[in-house]
Design an enzyme around this catalytic site. Structure first.
Site, PDB file in Angstrom:
ATOM      1  N   PHE A  16      -0.282  61.743  28.395  1.00  0.00           N
ATOM      2  CA  PHE A  16      -1.440  61.013  27.884  1.00  0.00           C
ATOM      3  C   PHE A  16      -2.173  61.763  26.774  1.00  0.00           C
ATOM      4  O   PHE A  16      -3.077  61.205  26.149  1.00  0.00           O
ATOM      5  CB  PHE A  16      -2.427  60.738  29.032  1.00  0.00           C
ATOM      6  CG  PHE A  16      -1.762  60.227  30.283  1.00  0.00           C
ATOM      7  CD1 PHE A  16      -1.179  58.971  30.307  1.00  0.00           C
ATOM      8  CD2 PHE A  16      -1.701  61.012  31.426  1.00  0.00           C
ATOM      9  CE1 PHE A  16      -0.557  58.497  31.455  1.00  0.00           C
ATOM     10  CE2 PHE A  16      -1.091  60.549  32.573  1.00  0.00           C
ATOM     11  CZ  PHE A  16      -0.506  59.288  32.592  1.00  0.00           C
ATOM     12  N   PRO A  45      -0.670  65.581  36.048  1.00  0.00           N
ATOM     13  CA  PRO A  45      -0.133  65.967  34.732  1.00  0.00           C
ATOM     14  C   PRO A  45      -0.696  65.151  33.583  1.00  0.00           C
ATOM     15  O   PRO A  45      -0.736  63.914  33.627  1.00  0.00           O
ATOM     16  CB  PRO A  45       1.371  65.735  34.903  1.00  0.00           C
ATOM     17  CG  PRO A  45       1.612  65.995  36.358  1.00  0.00           C
ATOM     18  CD  PRO A  45       0.393  65.442  37.049  1.00  0.00           C
ATOM     19  N   CYS A  46      -1.109  65.871  32.538  1.00  0.00           N
ATOM     20  CA  CYS A  46      -1.800  65.232  31.413  1.00  0.00           C
ATOM     21  C   CYS A  46      -0.897  65.061  30.185  1.00  0.00           C
ATOM     22  O   CYS A  46      -1.252  64.313  29.270  1.00  0.00           O
ATOM     23  CB  CYS A  46      -3.024  66.055  31.020  1.00  0.00           C
ATOM     24  SG  CYS A  46      -2.619  67.707  30.375  1.00  0.00           S
ATOM     25  N   GLN A  47       0.258  65.738  30.142  1.00  0.00           N
ATOM     26  CA  GLN A  47       1.076  65.734  28.926  1.00  0.00           C
ATOM     27  C   GLN A  47       1.440  64.322  28.442  1.00  0.00           C
ATOM     28  O   GLN A  47       1.444  64.069  27.233  1.00  0.00           O
ATOM     29  CB  GLN A  47       2.349  66.562  29.139  1.00  0.00           C
ATOM     30  CG  GLN A  47       2.113  68.037  29.334  1.00  0.00           C
ATOM     31  CD  GLN A  47       1.890  68.398  30.798  1.00  0.00           C
ATOM     32  OE1 GLN A  47       1.635  67.524  31.621  1.00  0.00           O
ATOM     33  NE2 GLN A  47       2.005  69.671  31.128  1.00  0.00           N
TER      34      GLN A  47
END
Length: 508
Positions: free
Chosen positions: A229, A225-227
């Protein structure tokens, strides 16, 4: 993770106790939710799979929660994960590999058409796809002879899109498992003996060792999951509300338990620059033309270094690189890629320049991607914004939407994101000039969104990837799935270089 065993009447009061316990990571307005509630072997009791915040608080000895459990006769078991039969929304969408039990080649995947017969019949390598999304890693790696032996994804709509594409690509013969069959009576060993891949639709926190093929696999892939960062969000990083910022630790757990020879992970470039990291622009261009106008060098910040140390601590040599998809597709899209190899393999370093296509194979400009017969296209008509949306867009851009919010048809697209189909977003860019030069400035044609076909092509997904609405005629799910995905040609390029290294290691 962990489970709390409680008498049935104490389940709702437990939520109140959590609210009163000042659990770190839970805000006052955040609903108290459990990851699952399962029957217990003792009648009148339930197994409550608590959130990661509550599990961490119990492990730290939260006095309020401990007192509640003592009074009601409950108990907390740290590290417990949900059993296979109790995973919410788990599907059985299994697909066969390249061969059935008789050894016959049964692959009909368009993504493997570049391979010769021997490569299709016997995969060059196997891989697992965690946080699979709609299958971007799989598409890229299957193109170079890889075979997916396990995939895991939590989002039910992404799982539906994933199955819709891959279920139609590889068809099993006598060993097939009906998609509607339950797993009851099928052990993990029986599944793998049948040479079948399956998609686990469940929380990554509940993927356990028995889910993986008993004979191992070559590469672990994940777009974790990138949210937490992303520069487009609040960038709470490792302290993100919920457990998203810590899910890299599930990859650490998997590396420690499974010991795959190699891994390939992906995330947003904001992860690199958080807490002290930065970029430096080198005007020595590596790209043909703007907006990709220079090569950037990056220095990792504290968050990135903490994650790198965690991966290295599993016994891996780890390399990383920020790659821009502009050399592969018509889009400026920076992402950081992690390539790891077991230290005992003494694997040579990645030659990152090898991942790119030849200089003469430049991606098309946007004009060449746009719908050619736009006047007759139903998809184009449905993507045109309303008069009210156009007026609001002008307000957002202070009357200059025609220049500020346009896609430049002679160039690349900016980074396409999951929330693309939101007209009020200042970041959304619209088609304001068609392929033949016809303008869409409001009279008579208004600006429009990219169609799902155009969006798909700009993301580098294959022509046979279905971009119709997967659920309830809602096309937003397609934009969301594609916007969250990796770019398959980038994965293919990195995969080819990794395959070269794998062959060198084997020769050694």
């Amino acid at each position: 993770v962990g489970v709390v065993i409680l008498p049935n009447p104490s389940i709702q009061p437990f939520k109140t106790a959590i609210r009163n316990a000042s659990v770190p990571g839970l805000t006052e307005d955040q609903p108290i939710a459990f990851r699952g509630v399962d029957p217990h072997t003792v009648e009148g009791y339930k197994q409550i799979h608590v959130s990661t915040e509550v599990a961490a608080s119990l492990m730290d000895g939260n006095a309020c929660l401990e007192e509640f459990l003592k009074e009601c006769g409950g108990v907390f078991i740290s590290g417990a994960r949900r059993k296979k039969g109790r995973r919410g929304g788990r599907g059985s969408g299994r697909q066969s590999l390249y061969r059935d039990n008789e050894g016959d080649d049964i692959s009909t995947s368009a993504s493997s058409t570049d391979l010769d017969e021997s490569e299709r019949a016997s995969p060059l390598f196997t891989f697992v796809e965690l946080f699979a999304g709609i299958g971007g890693f799989r598409i890229g790696l299957e193109r170079i002879g890889g075979a997916c032996v396990l995939a895991s994804e939590h989002d039910p709509i992404a799982c539906r899109i994933y199955r819709r594409h891959f279920d139609n690509k590889q068809v099993s013969t006598s060993t097939s498992v009906n998609e509607n069959e339950s797993d009851k009576g099928n052990t993990n060993q029986e599944i793998w003996n049948g040479n079948r891949h399956h998609l686990l639709e469940c929380d990554m926190l509940d993927v356990v060792s028995d889910d993986f093929p008993p004979d191992g696999f070559d590469i672990l892939t994940a777009g974790f999951p990138c949210q937490p960062f992303s520069a487009r969000g609040e960038q709470k990083g490792l302290n993100d509300d919920g457990h998203r910022g810590q899910l890299y630790q599930e990859l650490v757990r998997t590396l420690m338990e499974q010991r795959p020879p190699f891994f390939l992970f992906e995330n947003v470039v904001g992860l690199v620059t958080m807490e002290g990291g930065h970029r430096h622009a080198d005007r020595d261009s590596e790209f043909a033309k703007p907006p990709i106008d220079g090569k950037h060098t990056f220095k990792s910040g504290k968050v990135m270094e903490r994650i790198l140390d965690a991966f290295r601590g599993c016994g891996y040599k780890v390399e990383w690189k920020v790659v821009n998809s502009g050399r592969f597709v018509s889009q400026y899209r920076e992402r950081v890629y992690f390539v790891g190899s077991l230290t005992e393999l003494n694997c040579p370093d990645m030659e990152w320049d090898n991942i790119y296509p030849p200089e003469e194979e430049k991606p098309p400009i946007l004009r060449d991607v746009l719908e050619q017969d736009y006047a007759q296209s139903k998809a184009v008509a449905e993507s045109e914004i309303t008069l009210q949306q156009w007026e609001k867009l002008q307000l957002i851009h202070h009357g200059e939407a025609a220049t500020r919010a346009r896609l430049k048809v002679e160039d690349y697209a900016p980074t396409l994101i999951s929330s693309y189909r939101i007209p009020a977003s200042p970041a959304t860019r619209f088609v304001m000039e068609e392929a033949d030069g016809t303008l869409r400035h409001g009279d008579p044609l208004r600006p429009r969104f990219l169609t799902t076909r155009e969006f798909r092509d700009i993301m580098g997904f294959p022509d046979d990837f279905d971009v119709s609405a997967p659920y309830n005629n809602e096309l937003g799910h397609i934009y969301q799935g594609l916007g969250n995905a990796v770019v398959p040609p980038v994965i293919e390029g990195i995969g080819r270089e990794m395959l070269r290294l794998m062959k060198l290691v084997k020769q050694q």
